[in-house]
Write a protein that holds these residues in place. Structure first.
Motif, mmCIF file in Angstrom:
data_model
loop_
_atom_site.group_PDB
_atom_site.id
_atom_site.type_symbol
_atom_site.label_atom_id
_atom_site.label_comp_id
_atom_site.label_asym_id
_atom_site.label_seq_id
_atom_site.Cartn_x
_atom_site.Cartn_y
_atom_site.Cartn_z
ATOM 1 N N CYS A 200 68.947 12.959 103.635
ATOM 2 C CA CYS A 200 70.061 13.428 102.788
ATOM 3 C C CYS A 200 70.425 12.357 101.762
ATOM 4 O O CYS A 200 70.674 12.670 100.594
ATOM 5 C CB CYS A 200 71.282 13.752 103.650
ATOM 6 N N GLU A 203 67.450 12.056 99.201
ATOM 7 C CA GLU A 203 67.433 13.219 98.297
ATOM 8 C C GLU A 203 68.565 13.126 97.287
ATOM 9 O O GLU A 203 68.391 13.400 96.101
ATOM 10 C CB GLU A 203 67.618 14.524 99.091
ATOM 11 N N ASN A 204 69.738 12.767 97.801
ATOM 12 C CA ASN A 204 70.900 12.663 96.929
ATOM 13 C C ASN A 204 70.645 11.662 95.805
ATOM 14 O O ASN A 204 70.960 11.906 94.633
ATOM 15 C CB ASN A 204 72.092 12.224 97.767
ATOM 16 N N GLU A 207 67.913 13.185 93.098
ATOM 17 C CA GLU A 207 67.981 14.438 92.344
ATOM 18 C C GLU A 207 69.084 14.368 91.294
ATOM 19 O O GLU A 207 70.155 13.815 91.553
ATOM 20 C CB GLU A 207 68.168 15.660 93.271
ATOM 21 N N HIS A 210 73.078 16.896 90.955
ATOM 22 C CA HIS A 210 74.460 16.629 91.353
ATOM 23 C C HIS A 210 75.190 15.672 90.412
ATOM 24 O O HIS A 210 76.400 15.459 90.539
ATOM 25 C CB HIS A 210 74.508 16.059 92.773
ATOM 26 N N LEU A 332 78.177 13.288 101.057
ATOM 27 C CA LEU A 332 77.198 13.344 102.148
ATOM 28 C C LEU A 332 77.857 13.686 103.478
ATOM 29 O O LEU A 332 77.259 14.337 104.336
ATOM 30 C CB LEU A 332 76.422 12.027 102.237
ATOM 31 N N VAL A 358 63.054 16.750 95.518
ATOM 32 C CA VAL A 358 63.320 17.111 96.922
ATOM 33 C C VAL A 358 62.130 17.902 97.470
ATOM 34 O O VAL A 358 61.642 17.655 98.580
ATOM 35 C CB VAL A 358 64.614 17.948 97.038
ATOM 36 N N ARG B 96 72.639 23.952 99.457
ATOM 37 C CA ARG B 96 72.120 22.880 100.307
ATOM 38 C C ARG B 96 73.129 22.407 101.346
ATOM 39 O O ARG B 96 73.156 21.245 101.722
ATOM 40 C CB ARG B 96 71.578 21.736 99.452
ATOM 41 N N PRO B 113 81.500 21.063 95.685
ATOM 42 C CA PRO B 113 81.547 19.800 94.948
ATOM 43 C C PRO B 113 80.175 19.196 94.695
ATOM 44 O O PRO B 113 80.054 18.228 93.953
ATOM 45 C CB PRO B 113 82.361 18.873 95.867
ATOM 46 N N TYR B 114 79.114 19.751 95.319
ATOM 47 C CA TYR B 114 77.794 19.133 95.180
ATOM 48 C C TYR B 114 77.172 19.523 93.837
ATOM 49 O O TYR B 114 76.862 18.678 93.022
ATOM 50 C CB TYR B 114 76.894 19.524 96.354
ATOM 51 N N HIS B 115 76.982 20.841 93.610
ATOM 52 C CA HIS B 115 76.346 21.290 92.368
ATOM 53 C C HIS B 115 77.130 22.412 91.698
ATOM 54 O O HIS B 115 76.577 23.176 90.919
ATOM 55 C CB HIS B 115 74.897 21.752 92.640
#
Lengths: 383, 386, 383
Positions: A200, A203-204, A207, A210, A332, A358, B96, B113-115
């Motif tokens: 996680c 990936e965060n 990418e 976000h 996260l 990802v 996700r 809040p992520y995307h």
């Protein structure tokens, strides 16, 4: 030990070689299962190249730092012969950890019974052991692990059987050769444990999807989501470019070899399994990750730049980066909670430029963890 | 495998309870409180399949009002939609798996809040940035899962697996005993989420038995609801309970609904809606808890208060909060101690105290045995087969 | 599932009966496996004699202290009949722990529902239970465990089946009797949890090899490594004499029976499985060890003095010394536990008999108790 579900095994087997147009998420078990993490530790973290740190941390003979990879305490030392070695940090007598922290030393002395080793690992002295029949100081040496240095990053391979790393990263060279990350100086080393699965966090970091939401305060005016552009992946890596907005000021100093175009984007790359690096125009942030458990990751984070302002304290120099990481930390935790739900379904990932990295990593994991016998050929699937 | 052997033997031991009558009431086998394997069984067979209380409807009075919570690892949003329906939605983004909403408030939409995937308050996906570039992705075909909900006496219950029979019919024989209080008209004052270091059943039992009141709560409750004045009433399919009477000297509790009889004004009506919603209903308030297990030795306890007075003084609420919190401190100490005691090998089944004092525990034990035991008939079938 | 335990048992079977000439370390899992720890809990800590403290901690009728042994809450109490008992500290009603800490009581009253027990364990009162058919207060009492007192030390045996302790310690008597430990008075007791395996702490206390290294600033000036001398072990114990540096001043007072030689040493011994003692003329330091998990040990430790009324200064001085020694050991042992998790460790020879011989004796004791009776045939070794 609980086994991995048939569902996850099949999910991994089925995604091998699928194109980016079919990119979907994987079942939550991929991130939450303790059994799966044990498998990852054995089949990936023990067998692959794992980044421990940077050559720039140990510039002089006798310099060393210590760390731990899985359950292995390690010393990374520059010997008196100027060679960098990764040694087991466990006394050959009764397994005490020999040395902690970092420093400069010709010898390592175990604090339990004073067995003394040279900084190349050779045992020099073992008090009273001359009274033991068959014991020879010369016959004892701290195990040395297989090491490779690439662009100033130090990688170790625990099982000693991995193929050389550099040839597998050839496709990344064009993106790095003008940036010379190996020339950067270390600004700060941070060791932290994050309460999330290692994938996680990786990936965060890797990418761009976000960036404009989670980092709307810190990064929206610099590297917004809409300007992200993925590169072609390789067998052992993937990456993307995060282009800068026209208005964002030019960070300096940058390496004189960098082209005008290169000065206007950050290069993010991921050396599988878990070394993720972001190189900006004037510095880099390297996250060397390793799993502690399904919900815990150890992050050895190194911030570097071409010039380090020693007058400014490290926390001040790295404030912007840490603010961004704090935003990620909060996010996260939400993912950790969401992945525990029974009602998560597999869904398409975002477009390749935004979440293609990802998908690339999933493909790598699938290849590493699916036995050849379990793989189906694309021909069969088409029928 | 060790886990399934362990569960098997606990379930068999539970089955023995079904051979007893209330005159032979005993404690549960101690492993029921300490075994992580048994806890997993409870999570799946009880907490996923039964009705679990999350809070009260007056916490979400207006369209868009919501609060968030979690039940056996399921993040949930409790929200009143634009159509005035109260729903319980999965609080996990379909992209996700980020948790979408935190805390509570009022929202037109829920934005991850992520995307920035955006959902309406009915769970429908409205917007997913850049996903128009992904072939075959259709926003209209994506929504947050909605869970079965039932409202009873103002309490919101959820059933995760969607197959539980309706709750109200199982509580029919409780209705006459509580109708005069008009619980549905009481006003929510606060709800707190706590974690206690004890098995969920220990906390349920503790709330539901009068035996400990005069000892454990000598300083706090003995003068209002002493043990000697506790009186059990018959339980039902979905509940158990007892009346905890006040000594004559204790002042009247007001304000309360005029329907309350003179008798009803002189006791607290204690009841447990199985598996783990426990209520102390007094003329003037509802003090309730709902337990959800975190582990064999840790429980998430929701604690809430509602008052008959729709706008009580701040000090009144604060005093009540303080008083009940003091009671809880006394219980926490007891239960931490029980947690240690239950690990001892020397623990054997003990008779329970008389029905007025611990009869509710026997009812709860019988409910659990019915849900989770391996019946003795199964045992003999196995013997016959071998 | 049972693999780790089976492998450790095989390693123990392999060393069982070997002479000190073949003394070597055991595989790390011996110290790190939770599964093996379960076996130790059941086969050793439930079945053997485990020290809880000293009888003079409860000098008067009604005196008691509480402790815990492998999840069994216990009360150590001197009854009104002056007999010292070890009772289960768990209420027979609904399993609340009845009493905490220490003090003096005629009755133990459970704080949950006020069931009251006499201090010999008999239930005296259970409010309202007279209304329960078939319930008779007279038929209910707190379980009492087998106890034995040896030189003032109080031992408990949980399963009630252990053979008497004193006969198994006969060979140790000549080394300890002159000190008259039974006449000493407990001055201080404390309970800590250290992050290491119970055997690591037991072995550490029982070997002199580390004294001049780990304790270079504390014990080296009193009992240096070079003056250690092992005694022959027995069925229930092992030990060594830790001689004093000639410059170390004489410790006083001591019993008249103590010989001149005995005045100049500390008699270090271990009553299996885990009671470790340092006995000298003017006092005794001891630790009652019990496992909490594979990597956590509870140590109930303290010291007693021969002088029944030592000065506050001397007690303070002794406490400071022991706390310093404990700090030095604890830091090293918690680090050792990390080293033991490494896969790189190998079997090593142990130090000379005088310095690490007791470790080998402890291994032999555990091998005897944790492996099946039948030893491997001698024939195989000869070929």
């Amino acid at each position: 030990m609980k086994s991995i579900s048939a569902e996850l095994k099949e999910a991994l087997a089925n995604i091998i070689d699928l194109g980016p147009g079919q990119a979907t998420t994987l079942p939550p078990e991929f991130y939450t299962s303790e059994s799966f993490v044990e498998l990852e530790k054995e089949e990936i973290f023990r067998k692959e190249w794992i980044c421990l740190g940077r050559v720039a941390e140990i510039p002089k003979r006798g310099d060393y730092f210590t760390t731990q990879l899985l359950d292995e305490p390690l010393i990374i030392a520059r010997g008196q012969d100027d060679k960098i070695r990764v040694l087991s940090n466990v006394c050959r007598h009764r397994s005490s950890v020999i040395v902690e922290g970092n420093g400069n030393s010709k010898h390592f002395v175990c604090p339990y019974h004073a067995w003394t080793y040279a900084n190349d690992g050779q045992l020099l002295r073992a008090p009273y052991m001359d009274q033991i029949k068959g014991f020879k100081v010369e016959g004892s040496h701290l195990p040395e692990l297989k090491t490779e240095i690439w662009h100033g990053f130090i990688y170790v391979n625990l099982d000693g059987k991995a193929k050389p790393l550099a040839p597998r990263l050839i496709g990344l060279e064009p993106y790095l050769k003008n940036r010379h990350p190996e020339d950067m100086l270390v600004s700060l080393v941070q060791e932290e444990v994050w309460p999330t699965n290692w994938k996680c966090l990786a990936e965060n970091y890797m990418e761009g999807y976000h960036l404009s939401t989670v980092h709307s305060k810190e990064l929206y005016d610099i590297t917004p989501t809409r300007l992200c552009e993925k590169i072609l992946p390789g067998e052992a890596y993937t990456g993307y470019k995060a282009h800068y907005t026209r208005k964002s000021p030019q960070q300096k100093p940058y390496h004189p070899n960098m082209t005008p175009e290169e000065r206007r984007f950050s290069m993010f790359f991921w050396i599988y399994p878990s070394h993720t690096v972001g190189i900006t125009s004037n510095g880099s942030a390297s996250l060397a990750l390793q799993p502690r458990g399904a919900g815990e990751v150890f992050n050895r984070c190194i911030l570097s730049s071409y010039e380090v302002d020693a007058a400014r304290p490290p926390e001040a120099r790295t404030e912007g980066f840490n603010k961004t990481m704090d935003e990620d930390r909060v996010q996260l935790e939400k993912i950790r909670r969401g992945l525990a739900s029974r009602y998560v379904e597999r869904k398409p990932l975002g477009p390749p430029d935004l979440e293609g990295t990802v998908w690339d990593m999933y493909q790598y994991m699938a290849r590493m963890l699916t036995p050849k016998s379990a793989r189906r050929t694309r021909l069969k699937r088409a029928s | 495998m060790r886990g399934s052997d362990e569960i098997q033997s606990i379930r068999l031991a539970l089955g023995e309870l079904e051979n007893r009558n209330s005159g032979q009431a005993v404690t549960l086998p101690p492993d029921c409180y300490t075994s992580e394997a048994f806890l997993e069984l409870e999570r799946e067979e009880i907490f996923r399949k039964e009705w679990i209380c999350l809070g009260r409807v007056e916490e979400v009075p207006k369209a868009g009002d919501y609060f968030t919570t979690e039940l056996i690892d399921e993040p949930l949003i409790v929200v009143r939609g634009r159509d005035d329906e109260v729903r319980v939605l999965s609080n996990v983004c379909r992209h996700r798996s980020s948790v979408i909403a935190v805390g509570g408030g009022n929202a037109k939409n829920f934005v991850c809040p992520y995307h920035a995937w955006t959902y309406g308050t009915d769970g429908q996906l409205l917007r997913a940035p850049y996903m128009d570039k992904v072939a075959e992705f259709d926003v209209t075909k994506c929504r947050l899962p909605e869970f079965a909900t039932e409202i009873w006496q103002g309490f919101i219950y959820v059933n995760l697996d969607g197959r539980a029979k309706p709750l109200a019919p199982r509580l029919k024989s409780l209705e006459p005993l509580i109708k005069n209080y008009h619980m549905g008209e009481m006003a929510h004052q606060f709800r707190e989420e706590q974690a206690w270091d004890t098995n969920w059943k220990c906390l349920v039992e503790n709330f539901m038995e009068g035996y400990h009141l005069s000892f454990t709560h000598y300083e706090t409750l003995h003068d209002v609801t002493p043990t000697r004045l506790c009186k059990k009433y018959p339980g039902g399919k979905g509940f158990t309970g007892y009346e905890s009477h006040y000594p004559p000297k204790w002042p009247p509790r007001t304000p309360h609904h005029p329907d309350l009889t003179d008798k009803e004004q002189r006791y607290t009506m204690m009841f447990c809606v199985y598996p783990s919603h426990v209520v102390a209903l007094t003329p003037d308030l509802i003090n309730y808890m709902c337990m959800r297990p975190l582990g064999a030795e840790e429980v998430h306890a929701t604690w809430g208060l509602a008052t008959f007075d729709p706008k009580p003084k701040r000090k009144t609420v604060s005093d009540l909060h303080g008083w009940i919190a003091d009671v809880m401190v006394e219980d926490k100490a007891r239960l931490q101690s029980v947690r240690r005691g239950l690990k001892s090998r020397s623990v054997a089944g003990s008779p329970l105290a008389p029905p007025d004092f611990e009869g509710t525990i026997w009812d709860i034990n019988c409910y659990l045995a019915e849900k989770l035991s391996l019946k003795t008939v199964t045992k003999s079938r196995v013997k016959r087969a071998s | 599932m049972g693999n780790a335990t089976a492998e450790i048992q095989a390693a123990l079977a392999d060393i069982k009966g070997d002479g000190f000439g073949q003394a070597r370390t055991l595989p790390n899992e011996f110290y790190t496996s939770e599964e093996f720890l379960e076996l130790e809990r059941e086969e050793i800590f439930r079945k053997e004699w485990v020290c809880l403290g000293r009888v003079e901690e409860v000098p008067k009728p009604g005196d008691y202290f509480t402790t815990e042994l492998i999840d069994e809450p216990l009360i150590v109490v001197r009854g009104q009949d002056k007999k010292v008992r070890v009772l289960s500290n768990v209420c027979r009603h609904r399993s609340s722990v009845i009493v905490e800490d220490k003090g003096n009581k005629k009755h133990f009253v459970c704080p949950y529902h006020a069931w009251s027990y006499a201090n010999d364990g008999q239930l005296l009162r259970a409010p309202h239970m007279d209304k329960v058919a078939g319930f008779d207060v007279k038929n209910c009492r707190l379980p009492e465990f087998s106890t034995e007192v040896w030189h003032g030390f109080l031992y408990v045996n949980l399963d009630g089946k252990a053979k008497p302790l004193a006969p198994r310690l006969k060979g140790l008597e000549p080394y300890v009797q002159n000190y008259h430990a039974e006449q000493m008075t407990s001055q201080f007791m404390n309970e800590d949890v250290w992050g290491t395996n119970w055997k690591c702490l037991t072995e550490n206390f029982m070997e002199g090899y580390h004294l001049s290294v780990t304790h270079i600033n504390s014990l080296h000036k009193i009992t240096p490594t070079r003056l250690c001398e092992k005694i022959p072990g027995g069925e229930g114990y092992t030990g060594y004499k830790s001689g004093y540096d000639p410059n170390f001043p004489q410790r006083k007072p001591y019993h008249n029976d103590v010989t001149d030689a005995e005045k100049r040493l500390s008699m270090m011994f271990c009553i299996y499985p885990s009671h470790v003692v340092g006995l000298y003329g003017s006092g005794v330091i001891h630790m009652c060890l019990r496992p909490r998990s594979a990597d956590q040990v509870v140590t109930r430790w303290g010291f007693a003095s021969f002088d029944p009324k030592p000065s506050r200064k001397s007690v303070k001085g002794a406490l400071e010394l022991y706390e310093t020694i404990n700090r030095e050991d604890r830091e090293k042992l918690e680090s050792l536990q990390r080293g033991l998790n490494s896969r790189m460790s190998t079997t090593s020879k142990l130090g000379p008999a005088d310095l690490e011989g007791p470790v080998w004796d402890i291994y032999q004791y555990l091998a005897k108790n944790l492996t099946p009776e039948k030893k491997k045939p001698r024939l195989r070794r000869v070929s």
